[in-house]
Design an enzyme around this catalytic site. Structure first.
Site, PDB file in Angstrom:
ATOM      1  N   SER A 173       0.855  -1.207   0.000  1.00 16.69           N
ATOM      2  CA  SER A 173       0.000   0.000   0.000  1.00 16.69           C
ATOM      3  C   SER A 173       0.881   1.244   0.000  1.00 16.69           C
ATOM      4  O   SER A 173       0.875   2.040   0.951  1.00 16.69           O
ATOM      5  CB  SER A 173      -0.911  -0.027   1.232  1.00 16.69           C
ATOM      6  OG  SER A 173      -1.664  -1.213   1.277  1.00 16.69           O
ATOM      7  N   GLY A 175       0.935   4.123  -1.617  1.00 16.98           N
ATOM      8  CA  GLY A 175       0.338   5.460  -1.554  1.00 16.98           C
ATOM      9  C   GLY A 175      -0.033   5.844  -0.130  1.00 16.98           C
ATOM     10  O   GLY A 175       0.245   6.961   0.327  1.00 16.98           O
ATOM     11  N   ASP A 176      -0.652   4.906   0.580  1.00 12.93           N
ATOM     12  CA  ASP A 176      -1.026   5.158   1.975  1.00 12.93           C
ATOM     13  C   ASP A 176       0.198   5.398   2.842  1.00 12.93           C
ATOM     14  O   ASP A 176       0.220   6.317   3.664  1.00 12.93           O
ATOM     15  CB  ASP A 176      -1.805   3.962   2.529  1.00 12.93           C
ATOM     16  CG  ASP A 176      -3.188   3.830   1.926  1.00 12.93           C
ATOM     17  OD1 ASP A 176      -3.934   4.809   1.927  1.00 12.93           O
ATOM     18  OD2 ASP A 176      -3.513   2.731   1.445  1.00 12.93           O
ATOM     19  N   THR A 177       1.223   4.545   2.680  1.00 13.77           N
ATOM     20  CA  THR A 177       2.382   4.667   3.550  1.00 13.77           C
ATOM     21  C   THR A 177       3.195   5.919   3.238  1.00 13.77           C
ATOM     22  O   THR A 177       3.752   6.539   4.152  1.00 13.77           O
ATOM     23  CB  THR A 177       3.268   3.411   3.462  1.00 13.77           C
ATOM     24  OG1 THR A 177       3.562   3.121   2.097  1.00 13.77           O
ATOM     25  CG2 THR A 177       2.558   2.217   4.059  1.00 13.77           C
ATOM     26  N   ALA A 180       1.494   8.677   4.951  1.00 15.37           N
ATOM     27  CA  ALA A 180       1.733   8.570   6.389  1.00 15.37           C
ATOM     28  C   ALA A 180       3.125   9.056   6.757  1.00 15.37           C
ATOM     29  O   ALA A 180       3.314   9.722   7.783  1.00 15.37           O
ATOM     30  CB  ALA A 180       1.546   7.120   6.835  1.00 15.37           C
TER      31      ALA A 180
END
Length: 404
Positions: A173, A175-177, A180
């Site tokens: 993932s 994009g999410d990380t 973050a």
């Protein structure tokens, strides 16, 4: 408890974080802060918890190993944020925190009466870190935005994969990380600025912008020269030799020898030192122009070597080389072991659970993995008493009312 880092308090020891996000984008920010020593209190929906508790293909004894990693070093409190009493509990906890991390759709906190104006009125030093698909402003801000959409719109998906296939995805993932990580950096910047002003602020991390932020020079290349990067599989166009090459034993080795001096060392290892002065390959530009021809020559060489032999030979010539690792390689590799890149932590039902260590390393106040993702609501009583200041009777009443 963790084998490594259990005795370290970490550089963020003393900071209290309330995490109200779920899945990956917000919680990975919380994981980073927790790894570095912050107290991370995760608020979850009673009876359900973060959906990531059920994610992952390997679920030994029904336990999500993904949750063990992303929930590590956190304390789990259950509060129903969709009720007014639950929102009051959350506001009380936030009033005694340094940082609030959330990744709901923009406007959700405001509907719950937990907008920044109200929260900062009670806690002027609060840093509110908000991770979302498109950010808190702009015409797309209200759209649902998963990491995959941010990867597509940020430009990553278009250039990942083989040119003969549709755009591919990275197998995590990403994009999410990325959002973050940028959120964590922004949070630390806001906390540092607070030491001068005494005031908190809002950190706004959008997934599509986080992806865009790592896309090197693709925008000016297009705008100023009309050059559009395309999918190129295992290579970067005109950067050669730098590719994945097959070996005699069926393995794959990545060799990166595109710099002039390094290519000369590779040519010597191949038994063809004359290639370094051959006009076809003597410069970065000429090697790039003949990338396929050069890769064919390197492949011809690597197919005569077993993986370990090839690695030893190239390292002896100071050529960057590495096997394409899988987890089985990581857990037995001497470099990983020496640096404790993977550590184990005790899980109440699974026993010893290995996972990646906390990074980066700090020489005096290193972070670490202190415990795996906790059981749902495991710390509710402790946190409501010690942080919220609630009495046992108050907590029993909240439980009876379905708030916890």
């Amino acid at each position: 408890m963790a084998e490594e880092g259990a005795g370290s308090i970490g550089p963020l020891h003393g900071l209290r974080v309330i995490e109200m996000g779920q899945l990956v984008a917000g919680p990975f920010c919380g994981q980073i802060l927790g790894d570095l020593g912050a107290e991370v209190i995760k608020i979850e929906q009673p009876g359900k918890g973060d959906p990531i508790r059920e994610w992952g293909r390997a679920l030994p004894r029904g336990e999500s190993l993904w949750w063990s990693v992303i929930g590590r070093n956190k304390k789990s409190v259950t509060v129903d944020l969709r009720t007014q009493r639950g929102q009051t509990v959350a506001a009380r906890l936030i009033s005694r925190a340094d940082i609030l991390v959330e990744n709901f759709r923009p406007g959700t906190l405001e509907r719950w009466g937990l907008g920044y104006e109200k929260l900062s009125a009670r806690n002027p030093g609060l840093v509110l870190t908000r991770v979302s698909g498109f950010g808190q402003t702009g015409p797309y801000s209200s759209r649902p935005g998963y990491g995959s959409i941010g990867e597509a719109m940020g430009g990553l998906r278009y250039i990942v994969g083989d040119p003969s296939t549709p755009p591919s995805r990275v197998g995590i993932s990403i994009g999410d990380t990325l959002a973050a990580v940028f959120a964590a950096i922004g949070t630390l910047g806001a906390v540092y600025e607070r030491t001068r002003s005494g005031r908190g602020q809002v950190v706004d991390s959008a997934i599509y912008e986080a992806v865009l932020g790592i896309m090197e020079s693709i925008v000016p290349e297009w705008v100023l020269s009309g050059y559009q990067r395309e999918r190129s599989g295992a290579i970067l166009p005109n950067v050669a030799p730098s590719n994945v090459y097959p070996t005699a034993d069926g393995g794959w080795m990545l060799i990166a020898a595109n710099q002039d001096t390094v290519f000369a060392r590779l040519a010597a290892a191949m038994g063809k030192p004359e290639l370094a002065s051959d006009p076809r390959f003597s410069t970065h530009g000429s090697r790039g122009e003949r990338q396929q021809e050069l890769d064919a020559l390197v492949t011809e060489f690597t197919l005569t070597q077993h993986s370990r032999e090839l690695e030893r030979l190239l390292l002896a010539h100071a050529v960057p080389v590495g096997k394409i690792y899988r987890p089985a390689d990581m857990v037995t590799d001497e470099q990983f072991i020496a640096r404790k890149s993977i550590v184990s932590t005790d899980h109440p039902t699974l026993g010893s659970v290995p996972m990646q260590n906390a990074f980066p390393r700090l020489s005096r106040t290193d972070g670490g993995v202190r415990w795996p993702g906790p059981q749902l609501g495991e710390h509710t009583l402790e946190i409501l008493e010690s942080v919220g200041g609630y009495s046992r009777a108050d907590i029993d009443a909240l439980r009876a009312g379905g708030v916890l």
